[in-house]
Structure formats: C-alpha cells, structure tokens
Design a protein around this motif. Structure first.
Motif, mmCIF file in Angstrom:
data_model
loop_
_atom_site.group_PDB
_atom_site.id
_atom_site.type_symbol
_atom_site.label_atom_id
_atom_site.label_comp_id
_atom_site.label_asym_id
_atom_site.label_seq_id
_atom_site.Cartn_x
_atom_site.Cartn_y
_atom_site.Cartn_z
ATOM 1 N N UNK A 1 0.995 11.144 -10.478
ATOM 2 C CA UNK A 1 0.222 12.392 -10.426
ATOM 3 C C UNK A 1 1.096 13.607 -10.710
ATOM 4 N N UNK A 2 2.331 13.593 -10.238
ATOM 5 C CA UNK A 2 3.252 14.687 -10.526
ATOM 6 C C UNK A 2 3.556 14.757 -12.024
ATOM 7 N N UNK A 3 3.776 13.607 -12.624
ATOM 8 C CA UNK A 3 4.043 13.554 -14.063
ATOM 9 C C UNK A 3 2.853 14.125 -14.827
ATOM 10 N N UNK A 4 1.651 13.708 -14.445
ATOM 11 C CA UNK A 4 0.442 14.188 -15.121
ATOM 12 C C UNK A 4 0.236 15.683 -14.906
ATOM 13 N N UNK A 5 0.572 16.176 -13.731
ATOM 14 C CA UNK A 5 0.382 17.605 -13.460
ATOM 15 C C UNK A 5 1.292 18.478 -14.320
ATOM 16 N N UNK A 6 2.394 17.902 -14.786
ATOM 17 C CA UNK A 6 3.298 18.622 -15.682
ATOM 18 C C UNK A 6 2.974 18.370 -17.154
ATOM 19 N N UNK B 1 3.291 0.438 -19.242
ATOM 20 C CA UNK B 1 4.634 0.855 -18.850
ATOM 21 C C UNK B 1 4.741 0.953 -17.327
ATOM 22 N N UNK B 2 3.693 1.445 -16.703
ATOM 23 C CA UNK B 2 3.666 1.562 -15.249
ATOM 24 C C UNK B 2 3.708 0.180 -14.590
ATOM 25 N N UNK B 3 2.928 -0.752 -15.110
ATOM 26 C CA UNK B 3 2.926 -2.122 -14.584
ATOM 27 C C UNK B 3 4.317 -2.743 -14.738
ATOM 28 N N UNK B 4 4.950 -2.548 -15.881
ATOM 29 C CA UNK B 4 6.299 -3.079 -16.101
ATOM 30 C C UNK B 4 7.276 -2.510 -15.080
ATOM 31 N N UNK B 5 7.195 -1.203 -14.833
ATOM 32 C CA UNK B 5 8.084 -0.565 -13.854
ATOM 33 C C UNK B 5 7.824 -1.093 -12.447
ATOM 34 N N UNK B 6 6.561 -1.325 -12.129
ATOM 35 C CA UNK B 6 6.226 -1.879 -10.812
ATOM 36 C C UNK B 6 6.850 -3.262 -10.659
ATOM 37 N N UNK B 7 6.706 -4.101 -11.689
ATOM 38 C CA UNK B 7 7.299 -5.439 -11.649
ATOM 39 C C UNK B 7 8.802 -5.368 -11.425
ATOM 40 N N UNK C 1 0.833 -1.209 0.000
ATOM 41 C CA UNK C 1 0.000 0.000 0.000
ATOM 42 C C UNK C 1 0.866 1.257 0.000
ATOM 43 N N UNK C 2 1.917 1.253 0.796
ATOM 44 C CA UNK C 2 2.811 2.408 0.839
ATOM 45 C C UNK C 2 3.533 2.592 -0.496
ATOM 46 N N UNK C 3 3.974 1.493 -1.079
ATOM 47 C CA UNK C 3 4.651 1.541 -2.374
ATOM 48 C C UNK C 3 3.698 2.073 -3.441
ATOM 49 N N UNK C 4 2.463 1.566 -3.431
ATOM 50 C CA UNK C 4 1.463 2.012 -4.398
ATOM 51 C C UNK C 4 1.182 3.505 -4.222
ATOM 52 N N UNK D 1 4.083 5.467 -5.710
ATOM 53 C CA UNK D 1 4.036 5.436 -7.175
ATOM 54 C C UNK D 1 2.923 6.345 -7.691
ATOM 55 N N UNK D 2 1.757 6.288 -7.048
ATOM 56 C CA UNK D 2 0.625 7.133 -7.461
ATOM 57 C C UNK D 2 0.992 8.615 -7.346
ATOM 58 N N UNK D 3 1.721 8.961 -6.315
ATOM 59 C CA UNK D 3 2.149 10.354 -6.148
ATOM 60 C C UNK D 3 3.061 10.788 -7.293
ATOM 61 N N UNK D 4 3.975 9.916 -7.680
ATOM 62 C CA UNK D 4 4.894 10.221 -8.786
ATOM 63 C C UNK D 4 4.120 10.344 -10.097
#
Length: 76
Positions: free
Chosen positions: A19-24, A32-38, A8-11, A14-17
C-alpha cells in the motif's frame, strides 16, 4: 518472515508495504509479490511452497490462494 510471526501478521505487514508503494505511485505485479513472499518464508513452509509450485506454478498462483494455503498449513 520471522520464525515466530504468524502468516496473518506477515501478510498484514506485506500489505502495508504494498500500500505504501502504491501510495507513492509505484506498481507491483502480483507474480513478483508472490515470488517475494515465497523467498521470505521460513523453512517450515518449504513443502507447502514446493506443492504450490508443482501444482500451479508461480505465474498462476494469486496472493489470496497463497495466503489460504499457508494459513491452512499453519493451523493444521
């Protein structure tokens, strides 16, 4: 992901990161996100990753499905 960090903390981190990418104005594909998580999971999740890859494949699994599977493994 740190060895002592919960899924949960890891998720959340990642969600915060994401959201930052989307805000920019950036975009990130869920695949791609799933691959990075793996790639960033500790060894203790290797068998979960292998099972997901064999049953669904990386291109089909969603972040929600991934998180549910990892949280179930962490609790169990």
């Amino acid at each position: 992901m740190k060895e002592t960090e919960s899924i949960k903390d890891f998720n959340s981190r990642v969600a915060e990161i994401v959201n930052q990418i989307k805000s920019y104005g950036g975009k990130i594909q869920e695949k791609k996100l799933v691959e990075k998580m793996f790639q960033n999971l500790p060894k203790k999740f290797d068998h979960v990753v292998a099972a997901i890859e064999e049953s669904k494949g990386l291109s089909v699994v969603t972040m929600n499905e991934l998180m549910e599977s990892l949280e179930a493994h962490e609790v169990g």
